[in-house]
Motif scaffolding. Structure first.
Motif, PDB file in Angstrom:
ATOM      1  N   ARG A 347      -7.377   9.292  -3.191  1.00 15.22           N
ATOM      2  CA  ARG A 347      -6.931   8.090  -3.960  1.00 15.22           C
ATOM      3  C   ARG A 347      -5.370   8.144  -3.768  1.00 15.22           C
ATOM      4  N   LEU A 348      -4.790   7.054  -4.037  1.00  9.16           N
ATOM      5  CA  LEU A 348      -3.402   6.757  -4.313  1.00  9.16           C
ATOM      6  C   LEU A 348      -3.222   6.293  -5.600  1.00  9.16           C
ATOM      7  N   GLN A 349      -2.239   7.000  -6.287  1.00  4.64           N
ATOM      8  CA  GLN A 349      -1.763   6.920  -7.724  1.00  4.64           C
ATOM      9  C   GLN A 349      -0.242   6.858  -8.178  1.00  4.64           C
ATOM     10  N   CYS A 350       0.165   5.949  -8.626  1.00  3.85           N
ATOM     11  CA  CYS A 350       1.419   5.848  -9.467  1.00  3.85           C
ATOM     12  C   CYS A 350       2.056   7.154  -9.888  1.00  3.85           C
ATOM     13  N   ASN A 351       3.106   7.724  -9.293  1.00  2.00           N
ATOM     14  CA  ASN A 351       3.698   8.850 -10.100  1.00  2.00           C
ATOM     15  C   ASN A 351       4.048   8.469 -11.443  1.00  2.00           C
ATOM     16  N   GLY A 352       4.163   7.329 -11.984  1.00  2.00           N
ATOM     17  CA  GLY A 352       4.705   7.142 -13.261  1.00  2.00           C
ATOM     18  C   GLY A 352       3.800   6.240 -13.928  1.00  2.00           C
ATOM     19  N   GLN A 353       2.172   6.448 -13.560  1.00  2.00           N
ATOM     20  CA  GLN A 353       1.185   5.436 -14.272  1.00  2.00           C
ATOM     21  C   GLN A 353       1.001   5.427 -15.666  1.00  2.00           C
ATOM     22  N   VAL A 354       1.502   6.977 -16.318  1.00  7.15           N
ATOM     23  CA  VAL A 354       1.485   6.870 -17.719  1.00  7.15           C
ATOM     24  C   VAL A 354       2.382   5.790 -18.413  1.00  7.15           C
ATOM     25  N   PHE A 355       3.407   5.408 -17.727  1.00  5.60           N
ATOM     26  CA  PHE A 355       4.166   4.239 -18.054  1.00  5.60           C
ATOM     27  C   PHE A 355       3.923   2.870 -17.842  1.00  5.60           C
ATOM     28  N   CYS A 356       3.688   2.730 -16.182  1.00  5.98           N
ATOM     29  CA  CYS A 356       3.519   1.240 -15.820  1.00  5.98           C
ATOM     30  C   CYS A 356       1.854   0.767 -15.880  1.00  5.98           C
ATOM     31  N   ASN A 357       0.879   1.858 -15.838  1.00 12.02           N
ATOM     32  CA  ASN A 357      -0.332   1.393 -16.033  1.00 12.02           C
ATOM     33  C   ASN A 357      -0.895   0.896 -15.064  1.00 12.02           C
ATOM     34  N   THR A 358      -0.473   0.722 -13.567  1.00  4.94           N
ATOM     35  CA  THR A 358      -0.932   0.150 -12.422  1.00  4.94           C
ATOM     36  C   THR A 358      -2.037   1.207 -12.310  1.00  4.94           C
ATOM     37  N   LYS A 359      -3.441   0.333 -11.738  1.00  4.61           N
ATOM     38  CA  LYS A 359      -4.553   0.957 -11.402  1.00  4.61           C
ATOM     39  C   LYS A 359      -4.344   1.993  -9.963  1.00  4.61           C
ATOM     40  N   SER A 360      -4.835   3.063  -9.968  1.00  3.52           N
ATOM     41  CA  SER A 360      -5.162   3.625  -8.491  1.00  3.52           C
ATOM     42  C   SER A 360      -5.917   3.018  -7.612  1.00  3.52           C
ATOM     43  N   CYS A 361      -5.930   3.329  -6.307  1.00  2.00           N
ATOM     44  CA  CYS A 361      -7.022   2.770  -5.305  1.00  2.00           C
ATOM     45  C   CYS A 361      -7.250   3.877  -4.446  1.00  2.00           C
ATOM     46  N   LYS A 362      -8.292   3.563  -3.601  1.00  2.00           N
ATOM     47  CA  LYS A 362      -8.893   4.367  -2.671  1.00  2.00           C
ATOM     48  C   LYS A 362      -7.837   4.519  -1.458  1.00  2.00           C
ATOM     49  N   TYR A 363      -7.458   5.559  -1.002  1.00  4.28           N
ATOM     50  CA  TYR A 363      -6.459   5.786   0.099  1.00  4.28           C
ATOM     51  C   TYR A 363      -6.812   5.006   1.195  1.00  4.28           C
ATOM     52  N   ASN A 364      -8.162   5.036   1.481  1.00  4.35           N
ATOM     53  CA  ASN A 364      -8.535   4.651   2.781  1.00  4.35           C
ATOM     54  C   ASN A 364      -8.388   2.811   2.918  1.00  4.35           C
ATOM     55  N   ASP A 365      -8.304   2.612   1.591  1.00  2.25           N
ATOM     56  CA  ASP A 365      -8.291   0.830   1.438  1.00  2.25           C
ATOM     57  C   ASP A 365      -6.932   0.424   1.721  1.00  2.25           C
ATOM     58  N   VAL A 366      -5.758   1.248   1.295  1.00  6.76           N
ATOM     59  CA  VAL A 366      -4.383   1.068   1.718  1.00  6.76           C
ATOM     60  C   VAL A 366      -4.356   1.383   3.172  1.00  6.76           C
ATOM     61  N   LEU A 367      -4.898   2.217   3.902  1.00  7.29           N
ATOM     62  CA  LEU A 367      -4.817   2.820   5.336  1.00  7.29           C
ATOM     63  C   LEU A 367      -5.159   1.442   5.999  1.00  7.29           C
ATOM     64  N   MET A 368      -6.446   0.843   5.633  1.00 12.13           N
ATOM     65  CA  MET A 368      -6.921  -0.313   6.445  1.00 12.13           C
ATOM     66  C   MET A 368      -5.985  -1.456   6.633  1.00 12.13           C
ATOM     67  N   LEU A 369      -5.255  -1.589   5.377  1.00  8.83           N
ATOM     68  CA  LEU A 369      -4.357  -2.799   5.068  1.00  8.83           C
ATOM     69  C   LEU A 369      -3.160  -2.438   5.906  1.00  8.83           C
ATOM     70  N   VAL A 370      -2.598  -1.341   6.224  1.00 14.23           N
ATOM     71  CA  VAL A 370      -1.539  -1.140   6.856  1.00 14.23           C
ATOM     72  C   VAL A 370      -1.934  -1.000   8.340  1.00 14.23           C
ATOM     73  N   GLU A 371      -3.125  -0.675   8.684  1.00 14.37           N
ATOM     74  CA  GLU A 371      -3.431  -0.876  10.011  1.00 14.37           C
ATOM     75  C   GLU A 371      -3.537  -2.158  10.698  1.00 14.37           C
ATOM     76  N   LYS A 372      -3.938  -3.110   9.596  1.00 18.68           N
ATOM     77  CA  LYS A 372      -4.076  -4.553   9.876  1.00 18.68           C
ATOM     78  C   LYS A 372      -2.647  -5.142   9.952  1.00 18.68           C
ATOM     79  N   VAL A 373      -1.695  -4.582   9.262  1.00 20.08           N
ATOM     80  CA  VAL A 373      -0.351  -5.347   9.202  1.00 20.08           C
ATOM     81  C   VAL A 373       0.185  -4.791  10.716  1.00 20.08           C
ATOM     82  N   LEU A 374      -0.029  -3.794  11.171  1.00 15.70           N
ATOM     83  CA  LEU A 374       0.459  -3.350  12.420  1.00 15.70           C
ATOM     84  C   LEU A 374      -0.240  -3.952  13.754  1.00 15.70           C
ATOM     85  N   SER A 375      -1.678  -4.276  13.330  1.00 14.83           N
ATOM     86  CA  SER A 375      -2.360  -5.055  14.380  1.00 14.83           C
ATOM     87  C   SER A 375      -1.717  -6.563  14.581  1.00 14.83           C
ATOM     88  N   ASP A 376      -1.522  -7.134  13.238  1.00 16.30           N
ATOM     89  CA  ASP A 376      -1.148  -8.488  13.191  1.00 16.30           C
ATOM     90  C   ASP A 376       0.435  -8.626  13.728  1.00 16.30           C
TER      91      ASP A 376
END
Length: 514
Positions: A347-376
């Motif tokens: 998973r990918l998690q904010c290094n300051g999550q204790v303060f900003c409370n942004t939810k973590s996510c699956k690493y592969n989900d972000v990787l797929m979005l990055v691949e789509k940006v490159l493809s587009d």
């Protein structure tokens, strides 16, 4: 060459004022600007029909060596893009810039191609004239040479002052306030203890050394009890580490602890201020009182050395390292994660999550979005290469060539009219009418030309970008390539990725390197 000043209206002139190191150091910025404003006002009274409007007067009150560091000169350079502005009035050329050759070249180019005159009380410069331009360049270079010399002298003075125990930084460390003490008739900047904050500093050192608490645990304790850092922000491990290694707390002052380091990356010059290692900077006895004992400080320093976890062979664990940042600005950190089925789902998690409370996510989900940006992006480059004949750059380039040719024709026409008037006796009334018309047409073409330069898009080599992005995507998907190789190729295409997670929906703002 002596240049005769044309008749100008006051609203066609910008007045620029700036304090320089050559001015009397006993005078304030406001006093220097007022003095120069009087000089320029006297010039305007002798040469103009009225005073220069207040909205055309720019007063630089911040110190800056480069154009980018001075907001008022940037406004001036933006203003001269308008054909209405014909000249800049200043007490001397060097007030405009004392930067390096790059700054001087940028300034000369802007003034030259906007046909802006530079007026000083002693000389007017027309940069379309090669002699005036050469003189103007020499004046800027002379100013830069003086600046470099002055910086050397000032650095010597700063080092001498610090060696005498003075504290020169405008920002005191947490636990102190700035003050001044007298050494004979001389004022010496130093520090005085802030009792409330000093108590926090002593508590931090005690927690770290005597209670064996880690940096994050100390930060959490302070944040939970509402104790803020100097900037009113939450404490972080990085800030805590700096505090625990700051010799100021044992009554010392430092020199070159964060000396500037200039480097070149992607043809861009960058300046960083890394923290120097112990022994690589100078430490002197200060005039201020210590907050903690030498023994406690060195015990904290020894513990930091023992707890240092960085390893020489530390390797990148994911291709997105150093690219993905949370919406709060902190880096997103890669964390291995074993799910209930025993699968590794990182998973990918904010290094300051204790303060900003942004939810973590699956690493592969972000990787797929990055691949789509490159493809587009690859698809977009392919389309633009096919439609090359419709490229906006080519259209702008052709427009500029046509306008330049038209301007050259108008100049020939103007010369021909003067020849008719001077040599063939053209009636003055007819000449004035024709000359007024050609001048009006030249102004219109010049304005159109300036606008074309201003709106001209940068020429983009889409074929190079297509190859670079295609290679990056291919390498990213190929398991035979190392993580370091994938990360390096991604950084050649992507500058920064900002991560957003709203109610479980992931969005990425990807800034590409185009």
């Amino acid at each position: 060459m002596y240049y005769e000043l044309p008749r100008l209206n006051p609203d066609e002139i910008i007045e620029y004022l700036r304090k320089s190191r050559t001015d009397d150091p006993l005078l304030s910025v406001e006093e220097v600007l007022a003095k120069h404003e009087t000089i320029l006002k006297e010039w305007a009274e002798k040469n103009l029909d009225g005073p220069i409007p207040e909205e055309n007067i720019y007063r630089e009150v911040v110190s800056g060596e480069t154009l980018a560091d001075r907001p008022e000169i940037l406004k001036v350079l933006k203003q001269i893009e308008s054909p209405k502005i014909k000249a800049i009035l200043t007490v001397e050329v060097q007030r405009l810039s004392r930067g390096d050759l790059e700054d001087a070249g940028k300034l000369i180019k802007l003034l030259r191609y906007t046909n802006t005159l530079i007026i000083t009380p002693y000389k007017t410069y027309n940069l379309k004239d090669e002699y005036d331009r050469d003189f103007f360049e020499r004046e800027l270079k002379r100013g830069n040479e003086y600046l470099e010399y002055q910086k050397k002298i000032m650095n010597r003075g700063r080092l001498l002052s610090i060696s005498q125990g003075n504290y020169l930084s405008p920002i005191p460390p947490y636990g102190y306030d700035r003050t001044v003490v007298m050494d004979g008739k001389k004022k010496c900047p130093t520090l005085k203890i802030n009792p409330q904050k000093a108590a926090v500093v002593r508590m931090i050192f005690d927690m770290y050394v005597n209670q064996d608490m880690g940096l994050k645990r100390i930060c959490n304790y302070l944040n939970e009890h509402g104790i803020k850092s100097d900037k009113g922000l939450n404490w972080t491990a990085a800030v805590m580490k700096d505090l625990l290694s700051n010799e100021t707390y044992i009554g010392k002052v430092r020199w070159n602890h964060r000396a500037p380091v200039i480097s070149v990356e992607d043809s861009e010059i960058t300046v960083s201020r890394p923290r120097a290692k112990s022994g690589d900077y100078l430490v002197y006895d200060g005039k201020h009182e210590a907050i903690i004992s030498d023994e406690l400080f060195h015990a904290a320093k020894d513990k930091q050395g023992r707890n240092h976890r960085a390893k020489a062979d530390t390797k990148i664990r994911n291709p997105l390292a150093g690219l993905v940042y949370c919406q709060c600005g902190k880096a997103m950190v890669y964390h291995p994660h074993i799910n209930r089925s025993g699968q590794d789902v990182p998973r990918l998690q904010c290094n300051g999550q204790v303060f900003c409370n942004t939810k973590s996510c699956k690493y592969n989900d972000v990787l797929m979005l990055v691949e789509k940006v490159l493809s587009d992006s690859i698809s977009d480059f392919e389309i633009k290469i096919k439609n090359k004949e419709k490229d906006n750059y080519n259209f702008s380039e052709e427009l500029i060539k046509n306008l330049q040719a038209k301007y050259a024709e108008l100049e020939k026409k103007e010369i021909h009219q003067w020849e008719k008037y001077a040599e063939e006796g053209m009636p003055k009334k007819i000449f004035d009418t024709l000359n007024e018309k050609v001048q009006r047409e030249k102004d219109e073409v010049q304005a159109a030309l300036q606008n074309a330069y201003k709106t001209m898009p940068a020429k983009i080599d889409y074929e190079e970008k297509l190859k670079r992005f295609t290679d990056a995507l291919t390498i990213l998907k190929d398991p035979s390539f190392s993580i370091e190789k994938k990360n390096s190729w991604l950084k050649s295409c992507i500058e920064r990725i900002t991560y957003y997670n709203t109610d479980g929906e992931i969005n990425l703002d990807v800034k590409l390197r185009l």
